[in-house]
Design a protein around this motif. Sequence first.
Motif, PDB file in Angstrom:
ATOM      1  N   ILE A 182      43.086  39.718  41.380  1.00  0.00           N
ATOM      2  CA  ILE A 182      42.353  38.655  40.705  1.00  0.00           C
ATOM      3  C   ILE A 182      43.319  37.523  40.409  1.00  0.00           C
ATOM      4  CG2 ILE A 182      40.932  38.045  38.708  1.00  0.00           C
ATOM      5  CD1 ILE A 182      40.186  40.990  38.463  1.00  0.00           C
ATOM      6  N   PRO A 183      43.214  36.397  41.096  1.00  0.00           N
ATOM      7  CA  PRO A 183      44.153  35.289  40.898  1.00  0.00           C
ATOM      8  C   PRO A 183      44.184  34.825  39.437  1.00  0.00           C
ATOM      9  CG  PRO A 183      42.820  34.920  42.861  1.00  0.00           C
ATOM     10  CD  PRO A 183      42.231  36.106  42.161  1.00  0.00           C
ATOM     11  N   GLY A 184      45.390  34.641  38.910  1.00  0.00           N
ATOM     12  CA  GLY A 184      45.552  34.130  37.559  1.00  0.00           C
ATOM     13  C   GLY A 184      45.463  35.164  36.461  1.00  0.00           C
ATOM     14  N   LEU A 185      45.149  36.417  36.800  1.00  0.00           N
ATOM     15  CA  LEU A 185      45.015  37.460  35.783  1.00  0.00           C
ATOM     16  C   LEU A 185      46.344  38.189  35.602  1.00  0.00           C
ATOM     17  CD1 LEU A 185      43.266  39.219  33.860  1.00  0.00           C
ATOM     18  CD2 LEU A 185      42.828  40.710  35.833  1.00  0.00           C
ATOM     19  N   VAL A 186      46.820  38.249  34.358  1.00  0.00           N
ATOM     20  CA  VAL A 186      48.003  39.046  34.056  1.00  0.00           C
ATOM     21  C   VAL A 186      47.628  40.518  34.151  1.00  0.00           C
ATOM     22  CG1 VAL A 186      49.701  39.634  32.293  1.00  0.00           C
ATOM     23  CG2 VAL A 186      48.976  37.258  32.580  1.00  0.00           C
ATOM     24  N   GLN A 187      48.444  41.290  34.834  1.00  0.00           N
ATOM     25  CA  GLN A 187      48.171  42.717  34.970  1.00  0.00           C
ATOM     26  C   GLN A 187      48.903  43.538  33.917  1.00  0.00           C
ATOM     27  OE1 GLN A 187      47.507  44.739  38.849  1.00  0.00           O
ATOM     28  NE2 GLN A 187      49.529  45.631  38.480  1.00  0.00           N
TER      29      GLN A 187
END
Length: 490
Positions: free
Chosen positions: A346-351
């Motif tokens: 998911i682009p831009g999502l911190v994991q």
Amino acid sequence: MTTATATREDLGVLEPHGLWHYFIELSRIPRGSKNEAAAARWVADMGRALGCEVHQDAVGNVIIRKPAAPGREGAPVTALQAHVDMVCEKNEGTPHDFLKDPIALRRVGDRLYATGTTLGADNGVGVAAALAVLASKDIQHGPLEVLVTIDEETGLTGAANLASGQLKAKYLLNLDSEEEGDLTIGCAGGIDTTATRKMALRPATAGHAPYRLKVMGLKGGHSGMEINAGRGNSLRILGSVLWTLGPRFGLEVAALAGGNKRNAIPREASAVLWIAPAQVEAFQAALKALEADHRSALGAFDPGLAFVLEPKADAPAQVWEDAGARAVASFLFTCPHGVEANSPDIPGLVQTSTNLAIIATNGDQVEISTSQRSSIHGSKMDMAHRVAASLELCGFTVKHGDGYPGWKPEPSADLVKLVTGVHEKVFGKPMAIKAIHAGLECGLIGEKYPGMQMVSFGPDMWDVHTPDEHVSIPSVGNFWKLLVAVLENA
């Protein structure tokens, strides 16, 4: 209207009237996490006054049921869910007692703030919306349940202790999101890692003078939502000062303090230091240079950083032995903090991330609190173990909390399709479907109620968990329109 402080009468003109009425009344009740019992009782009392069925469980969660509107009895049961507690943060010098004082609301144009403290729109707006739905006589909704939980902000205690079998809902609308137009369908799990260290003490050197060094002016923020915003961490910066300048100027540390919420990036920190008078002027010059370096590194992400050195009349006469002081400074300076990994899907999502949150001195004990988040369980535990390893290397005894699970996204669920379809019909544009790095109670509730479909949405809020927290008044109106339309189409 732009005023320093808004009265109840000033805010009584806001729409939707019912929602704002309940928010204003709730703001009068102190409700910091673990001190929200009176606010939870008030919610229960409001439900009873509206003629609803009310149950309050052993930990304080409130469940309220309202029958369907005529003709909607066959609709699926829908639950509205919010938490009644709030994060209590205030600016230094703000004369506010969170144990007894009401929140001083302040309207600036089309935004609502508090005065020098957190606002509590997170999640007071959600609680107020749920009560306004219960009070309504013209919403054509199906059978309703309202779940108002306690102690979300310091460990999701209410959701963790919610018994299975109490809710009957097929759908759950979590009202604890902070961006209008976004539909949250997943979140990260988290765990706390805390530590203590006993410090060997000795008398401060004769002839030295006590000072207080303050690191201040940072934005802070939510350790999930703003962890990737490039903001400064006051504890790490303080650690940099002590590690870099401590041996050079013979600084003797008597106490450290900073941060006060595990899920907030710390904005301020301080050290009580004993310094040889002949070194003070040179130390101040070195501080100024180091401040400039940190300000340059932070840039526009966090431009307000300031170091302040001031005499302290009531300093402890005992200071930490040099080896212990060096160990604590080393941990603060090197502790992992911030984003560890971004989502590959998911682009831009911190994991995965970690937050160095709190340091406190109690006599000869130093206590440190951190929190770790990840949408991957193994990554969450690996990050927690890495922080623990750093703490142990610096002489700390470490404990991990129980943690809480993440919430797996289900983008094809019927409820997701329902809410997005209603939004497009009402507002003429699609919603952004996303997962977030912050924790929501949906993960814990979903564990207890497998098969329950859940989504989260809310109005625009900014700088939550800080004294700059504010909410968009028009956005609250749009949030209400969406909530009503979803209930009427569920």
